[in-house]
Design an enzyme around this catalytic site. Structure first.
Site: not given
Length: 173
Positions: A61, A135, A109
């Site tokens: 992330h 994303e 994720s």
């Protein structure tokens, strides 16, 4: 505008020699450890708006660590299917590919903003009805316990593993 949130799901990820992989970045109807459940159709508007090219592939992330591109992102009956390619000209992507092949890095994720959701007062579980997907990351620790790589493909070993899985699937108990 609210902060970006993240969710993890079983990825069933398989990595090809060229860094191409596919899997599920989110599964519908599964409560994660954060007590959120993504509902079918939650990504539809965002995918129409952004398409695969508008969703970034990141490492952990971190917006400073893009590692590849998504070639396909779509909802199906199971969840959010993704197909992408690690950009092996990038050092971090080469590291990620190596770690995926070793089985040390195996989660996916999603990073998103909740557009519509509802929380069940009795259970505390939040149903995500619509999310704005920004994303999808390759991660070490997924929030959903099942968020793990199923297989890493590389040459003959990958073929043998695939044959083994197919054989197991065809067995009648």
């Amino acid at each position: 505008m609210s902060a970006t949130e993240t969710k993890f799901a079983r990825s069933d990820l398989a990595v090809e020699a060229d860094g191409t992989f596919s899997g599920y970045a989110s599964l519908f109807g599964k409560a994660d450890l954060g007590h959120d459940v993504v509902l079918a159709g939650a990504f539809a508007a965002s995918l129409r708006k952004r398409g695969a090219a508008g969703v970034k592939m990141l490492f952990q992330h971190d917006p400073n660590q893009p590692i590849g591109v998504w070639q396909e992102i779509r909802e199906d009956g199971r969840g959010l299917f993704v197909k992408g390619r690690l950009t092996t000209e990038v050092e971090r992507a080469r590291e990620v590919l190596s770690l995926m092949r070793a089985g040390a890095l195996d989660g996916l994720s999603i990073g998103y903003r909740t557009v519509r959701g509802r929380t069940d007062a009795k259970t505390g579980i939040r149903s995500l009805i619509e999310v704005d997907l920004w994303e999808i990351s390759v991660v070490t620790f997924p929030l959903l316990p099942e968020a793990r790589v199923e297989a890493v493909k590389s040459g003959r070993a990958a073929l043998l593993a695939a044959i083994g899985r197919a054989t197991e699937a065809m067995r009648v108990e």
